[in-house]
Scaffold this active site. Structure first.
Site, PDB file in Angstrom:
ATOM      1  N   THR A   1       0.647  40.685 -43.692  1.00 34.79           N
ATOM      2  CA  THR A   1       0.834  41.890 -44.521  1.00 34.79           C
ATOM      3  C   THR A   1       1.613  43.078 -43.942  1.00 34.79           C
ATOM      4  O   THR A   1       2.324  43.570 -44.402  1.00 34.79           O
ATOM      5  CB  THR A   1      -0.383  42.713 -45.103  1.00 34.79           C
ATOM      6  OG1 THR A   1      -1.311  41.533 -45.532  1.00 34.79           O
ATOM      7  CG2 THR A   1      -0.461  43.716 -46.176  1.00 34.79           C
ATOM      8  N   ARG A   2       1.146  43.274 -42.548  1.00 36.51           N
ATOM      9  CA  ARG A   2       1.776  44.175 -41.886  1.00 36.51           C
ATOM     10  C   ARG A   2       3.229  44.170 -41.583  1.00 36.51           C
ATOM     11  O   ARG A   2       4.145  45.178 -41.920  1.00 36.51           O
ATOM     12  CB  ARG A   2       0.952  44.685 -40.547  1.00 36.51           C
ATOM     13  CG  ARG A   2      -0.606  45.182 -40.858  1.00 36.51           C
ATOM     14  CD  ARG A   2      -1.240  45.391 -39.692  1.00 36.51           C
ATOM     15  NE  ARG A   2      -2.634  45.741 -40.095  1.00 36.51           N
ATOM     16  CZ  ARG A   2      -3.233  46.775 -39.503  1.00 36.51           C
ATOM     17  NH1 ARG A   2      -2.757  47.483 -38.430  1.00 36.51           N
ATOM     18  NH2 ARG A   2      -4.471  46.963 -39.828  1.00 36.51           N
TER      19      ARG A   2
ATOM     20  N   ARG B   1      -5.263  56.434 -33.006  1.00 41.55           N
ATOM     21  CA  ARG B   1      -4.882  56.266 -31.525  1.00 41.55           C
ATOM     22  C   ARG B   1      -3.385  56.015 -31.320  1.00 41.55           C
ATOM     23  O   ARG B   1      -2.815  56.901 -30.333  1.00 41.55           O
ATOM     24  CB  ARG B   1      -5.593  55.197 -30.967  1.00 41.55           C
ATOM     25  CG  ARG B   1      -5.029  54.797 -29.528  1.00 41.55           C
ATOM     26  CD  ARG B   1      -5.854  53.715 -28.753  1.00 41.55           C
ATOM     27  NE  ARG B   1      -5.527  52.482 -29.633  1.00 41.55           N
ATOM     28  CZ  ARG B   1      -4.191  51.816 -29.667  1.00 41.55           C
ATOM     29  NH1 ARG B   1      -3.622  52.252 -28.513  1.00 41.55           N
ATOM     30  NH2 ARG B   1      -4.097  50.604 -30.197  1.00 41.55           N
ATOM     31  N   ARG B   2      -3.040  55.170 -32.216  1.00 49.80           N
ATOM     32  CA  ARG B   2      -1.391  54.907 -31.944  1.00 49.80           C
ATOM     33  C   ARG B   2      -0.597  56.085 -32.440  1.00 49.80           C
ATOM     34  O   ARG B   2       0.471  56.314 -32.020  1.00 49.80           O
ATOM     35  CB  ARG B   2      -1.070  53.657 -32.710  1.00 49.80           C
ATOM     36  CG  ARG B   2      -1.467  52.527 -32.068  1.00 49.80           C
ATOM     37  CD  ARG B   2      -1.208  50.981 -32.758  1.00 49.80           C
ATOM     38  NE  ARG B   2      -1.675  49.898 -32.120  1.00 49.80           N
ATOM     39  CZ  ARG B   2      -2.147  48.929 -32.878  1.00 49.80           C
ATOM     40  NH1 ARG B   2      -2.398  48.933 -34.165  1.00 49.80           N
ATOM     41  NH2 ARG B   2      -2.634  47.966 -31.999  1.00 49.80           N
TER      42      ARG B   2
ATOM     43  N   ARG C   1     -15.120  35.414 -38.225  1.00 44.18           N
ATOM     44  CA  ARG C   1     -14.360  35.771 -39.567  1.00 44.18           C
ATOM     45  C   ARG C   1     -13.385  35.084 -39.922  1.00 44.18           C
ATOM     46  O   ARG C   1     -12.844  33.999 -39.442  1.00 44.18           O
ATOM     47  CB  ARG C   1     -13.644  37.456 -39.056  1.00 44.18           C
ATOM     48  CG  ARG C   1     -14.709  38.477 -38.861  1.00 44.18           C
ATOM     49  CD  ARG C   1     -13.861  39.802 -38.277  1.00 44.18           C
ATOM     50  NE  ARG C   1     -13.119  40.104 -39.074  1.00 44.18           N
ATOM     51  CZ  ARG C   1     -12.032  40.672 -38.716  1.00 44.18           C
ATOM     52  NH1 ARG C   1     -11.895  41.191 -37.415  1.00 44.18           N
ATOM     53  NH2 ARG C   1     -11.046  41.169 -39.752  1.00 44.18           N
TER      54      ARG C   1
ATOM     55  N   ARG D   1      -2.997  49.033 -43.686  1.00 41.76           N
ATOM     56  CA  ARG D   1      -3.916  48.071 -43.374  1.00 41.76           C
ATOM     57  C   ARG D   1      -3.834  46.653 -43.911  1.00 41.76           C
ATOM     58  O   ARG D   1      -2.475  46.690 -44.330  1.00 41.76           O
ATOM     59  CB  ARG D   1      -5.485  48.446 -44.343  1.00 41.76           C
ATOM     60  CG  ARG D   1      -6.274  49.452 -43.706  1.00 41.76           C
ATOM     61  CD  ARG D   1      -7.749  49.369 -43.971  1.00 41.76           C
ATOM     62  NE  ARG D   1      -8.312  48.185 -43.434  1.00 41.76           N
ATOM     63  CZ  ARG D   1      -9.472  47.458 -43.913  1.00 41.76           C
ATOM     64  NH1 ARG D   1     -10.283  47.970 -44.740  1.00 41.76           N
ATOM     65  NH2 ARG D   1      -9.842  46.346 -43.393  1.00 41.76           N
ATOM     66  N   GLY D   2      -4.409  45.865 -43.465  1.00 44.04           N
ATOM     67  CA  GLY D   2      -4.062  44.405 -43.872  1.00 44.04           C
ATOM     68  C   GLY D   2      -4.083  43.415 -42.658  1.00 44.04           C
ATOM     69  O   GLY D   2      -4.041  44.025 -41.229  1.00 44.04           O
ATOM     70  N   ASN D   3      -3.569  42.121 -42.902  1.00 47.76           N
ATOM     71  CA  ASN D   3      -3.521  41.273 -41.618  1.00 47.76           C
ATOM     72  C   ASN D   3      -2.064  41.342 -41.239  1.00 47.76           C
ATOM     73  O   ASN D   3      -1.269  42.235 -41.636  1.00 47.76           O
ATOM     74  CB  ASN D   3      -4.106  39.905 -42.198  1.00 47.76           C
ATOM     75  CG  ASN D   3      -2.876  39.496 -43.246  1.00 47.76           C
ATOM     76  OD1 ASN D   3      -1.884  39.784 -43.423  1.00 47.76           O
ATOM     77  ND2 ASN D   3      -3.725  38.378 -44.272  1.00 47.76           N
ATOM     78  N   VAL D   4      -1.872  40.206 -40.249  1.00 51.28           N
ATOM     79  CA  VAL D   4      -0.701  40.543 -39.527  1.00 51.28           C
ATOM     80  C   VAL D   4       0.464  40.155 -40.588  1.00 51.28           C
ATOM     81  O   VAL D   4       1.455  40.897 -40.634  1.00 51.28           O
ATOM     82  CB  VAL D   4      -0.673  39.409 -38.402  1.00 51.28           C
ATOM     83  CG1 VAL D   4       0.862  39.126 -37.855  1.00 51.28           C
ATOM     84  CG2 VAL D   4      -1.484  39.973 -37.090  1.00 51.28           C
TER      85      VAL D   4
ATOM     86  N   CYS E   1     -16.236  64.226 -28.747  1.00 49.24           N
ATOM     87  CA  CYS E   1     -15.038  64.539 -29.585  1.00 49.24           C
ATOM     88  C   CYS E   1     -14.810  63.452 -30.364  1.00 49.24           C
ATOM     89  O   CYS E   1     -15.096  62.235 -30.319  1.00 49.24           O
ATOM     90  CB  CYS E   1     -13.738  64.841 -28.231  1.00 49.24           C
ATOM     91  SG  CYS E   1     -12.883  63.284 -28.162  1.00 49.24           S
TER      92      CYS E   1
ATOM     93  N   LYS F   1     -12.430  45.264 -28.665  1.00 47.62           N
ATOM     94  CA  LYS F   1     -12.227  46.355 -29.406  1.00 47.62           C
ATOM     95  C   LYS F   1     -12.837  46.761 -30.732  1.00 47.62           C
ATOM     96  O   LYS F   1     -13.015  47.751 -31.247  1.00 47.62           O
ATOM     97  CB  LYS F   1     -10.560  46.832 -29.388  1.00 47.62           C
ATOM     98  CG  LYS F   1      -9.821  46.112 -30.458  1.00 47.62           C
ATOM     99  CD  LYS F   1      -8.423  46.426 -30.504  1.00 47.62           C
ATOM    100  CE  LYS F   1      -7.771  45.818 -31.675  1.00 47.62           C
ATOM    101  NZ  LYS F   1      -6.251  46.051 -31.718  1.00 47.62           N
ATOM    102  N   ASP F   2     -13.413  45.738 -31.476  1.00 50.30           N
ATOM    103  CA  ASP F   2     -14.224  45.827 -32.706  1.00 50.30           C
ATOM    104  C   ASP F   2     -15.797  45.961 -32.250  1.00 50.30           C
ATOM    105  O   ASP F   2     -16.294  46.521 -33.384  1.00 50.30           O
ATOM    106  CB  ASP F   2     -14.004  44.593 -33.511  1.00 50.30           C
ATOM    107  CG  ASP F   2     -12.606  44.481 -34.087  1.00 50.30           C
ATOM    108  OD1 ASP F   2     -11.871  45.220 -34.005  1.00 50.30           O
ATOM    109  OD2 ASP F   2     -12.349  43.323 -34.419  1.00 50.30           O
TER     110      ASP F   2
ATOM    111  N   SER G   1     -10.282  35.720 -41.111  1.00 49.28           N
ATOM    112  CA  SER G   1      -8.898  35.873 -40.898  1.00 49.28           C
ATOM    113  C   SER G   1      -8.130  34.841 -40.057  1.00 49.28           C
ATOM    114  O   SER G   1      -8.843  34.481 -39.175  1.00 49.28           O
ATOM    115  CB  SER G   1      -8.586  37.372 -40.385  1.00 49.28           C
ATOM    116  OG  SER G   1      -8.863  37.314 -38.919  1.00 49.28           O
TER     117      SER G   1
ATOM    118  N   THR H   1       1.088  51.856 -38.942  1.00 49.61           N
ATOM    119  CA  THR H   1      -0.164  51.662 -38.075  1.00 49.61           C
ATOM    120  C   THR H   1      -1.586  52.125 -38.832  1.00 49.61           C
ATOM    121  O   THR H   1      -1.421  53.430 -39.327  1.00 49.61           O
ATOM    122  CB  THR H   1      -0.257  51.973 -36.569  1.00 49.61           C
ATOM    123  OG1 THR H   1      -1.132  51.952 -36.058  1.00 49.61           O
ATOM    124  CG2 THR H   1       0.207  53.715 -36.650  1.00 49.61           C
TER     125      THR H   1
END
Length: 319
Positions: free
Chosen positions: A156-157, A129-130, A11, A151-154, A244, A81-82, A13, A125
């Site tokens: 942006t966050r 989950r968080r 990717r 959302r967004g990359n590091v 679930c 995790k993706d 990013s 976040t």
């Protein structure tokens, strides 16, 4: 004549490029061949919608897998995790290298830790989950926080904190480490407070199953302990997803006696996003020696969690 370069699909990013670059160096060393990065834009990168609405984490993986199957690239690197939990026909995860720090971290203004955030602090976040675990922690510790979906990359966050829009954001330690921004972390969240996403901090190196030479070469980068741990975590995730829709946190860690690894502990959590209900359990057993044993560990804990009420929990759909 120099050997033809291996093409590594990645990717675009900054994070993906950083982790792919590290893997490219390692693959070059074990194969003796140069590795070139081939940038592939995925739907998850261009869409501004929330992850849960565009089909969860698989959106980042699909385009890379298509490029592999079409023969445009020789192998691809994913954040584990993706990866969807179901095995993809025709592809094989040839290596899961040693895992980075699996924890979540806080980047907060005024160098604050989670415990000294102001009353009513806004924490950003993108992960239900968080949210579930942070809200549950706040409830049990008399804190008032508001979790805000972002959302967004590091960049942006972290920008939301720098601009004052948010008091804090929660990110994965491994991602920040790979882009060289660990110095901005103001707090490491203990896994007793927030269990990470299944497979967090680990990478998967995937190629086509029929490329036997490459499969064998990449296997040299595999870390058997990391593979056993993430296999158990992802097995737990798959079994819970079937039963679930609440967000899942999981971590398998190795319990050592001195230098000798004796056992593996697997912890799992599911909860409602507001943190009002959490089902959290753990199990400890011998380190799984086979893929089947690691899968069984995850399934067994999931079965217990579903029996303890996880099946009744509804969360936002976000694998």
């Amino acid at each position: 004549m120099t050997e033809k370069a291996l093409r590594l699909g990645t990717r675009r990013s900054k994070l993906a490029m950083a982790q792919s670059g590290q893997v490219a160096d390692a693959v070059s060393q074990v194969t003796g061949r140069p590795v070139e990065l081939v940038e592939i834009t995925t739907y998850g990168d261009v869409s501004r919608e929330h992850l849960a609405q565009i089909g969860g984490t698989g959106v980042f993986v699909a385009a890379l897998r298509e490029a592999l199957l079409r023969g445009e690239v020789d192998f691809a690197v994913h954040s584990l995790k993706d990866l969807p939990t179901a095995q993809h026909e025709g592809l094989v995860v040839a290596a899961i290298p040693e895992r980075e720090d699996p924890r979540d971290v806080v980047v907060a203004r005024d160098a604050r830790k989670l415990t000294d955030l102001p009353r009513g602090a806004r924490m950003g976040t993108g992960a239900p989950r968080r949210m579930a675990q942070l809200n549950a922690y706040a409830r049990t510790h008399g804190m008032e926080i508001e979790t805000v979906p972002i959302r967004g990359n590091v960049d942006t966050r972290i920008g939301y904190v720098r601009s004052g829009d948010l008091d804090a954001v929660v990110l994965a330690a491994a991602g920040l480490n790979r882009v060289g921004r660990m110095d901005e972390v103001t707090d490491f969240l203990s896994v007793d407070t927030v269990l990470p996403a299944p497979g967090q901090g680990a990478l998967a190196i995937e190629c086509t199953a029929d490329n036997a030479d490459l499969v064998a070469a990449l296997a040299e980068l595999d870390d058997p302990f990391t593979r056993a741990a993430v296999t158990a975590e992802r097995s737990l995730l798959a079994a819970l997803e079937a039963g679930c829709s609440a967000p899942v946190g999981a971590l398998a860690d190795l319990l050592a006696d001195g230098q000798v690894v004796k056992e593996m502990r697997l912890r799992g959590v599911v909860g409602t996003t507001d943190g009002s209900t959490l089902v959290q359990l753990s199990t400890t057993g011998p380190v799984p020696e086979t893929h089947e044993a690691a899968m069984a560990l995850g399934r067994e804990l999931a079965t217990e969690m579903l029996a303890q009420g996880a099946a009744g929990l509804m969360g936002e759909r976000a694998h």
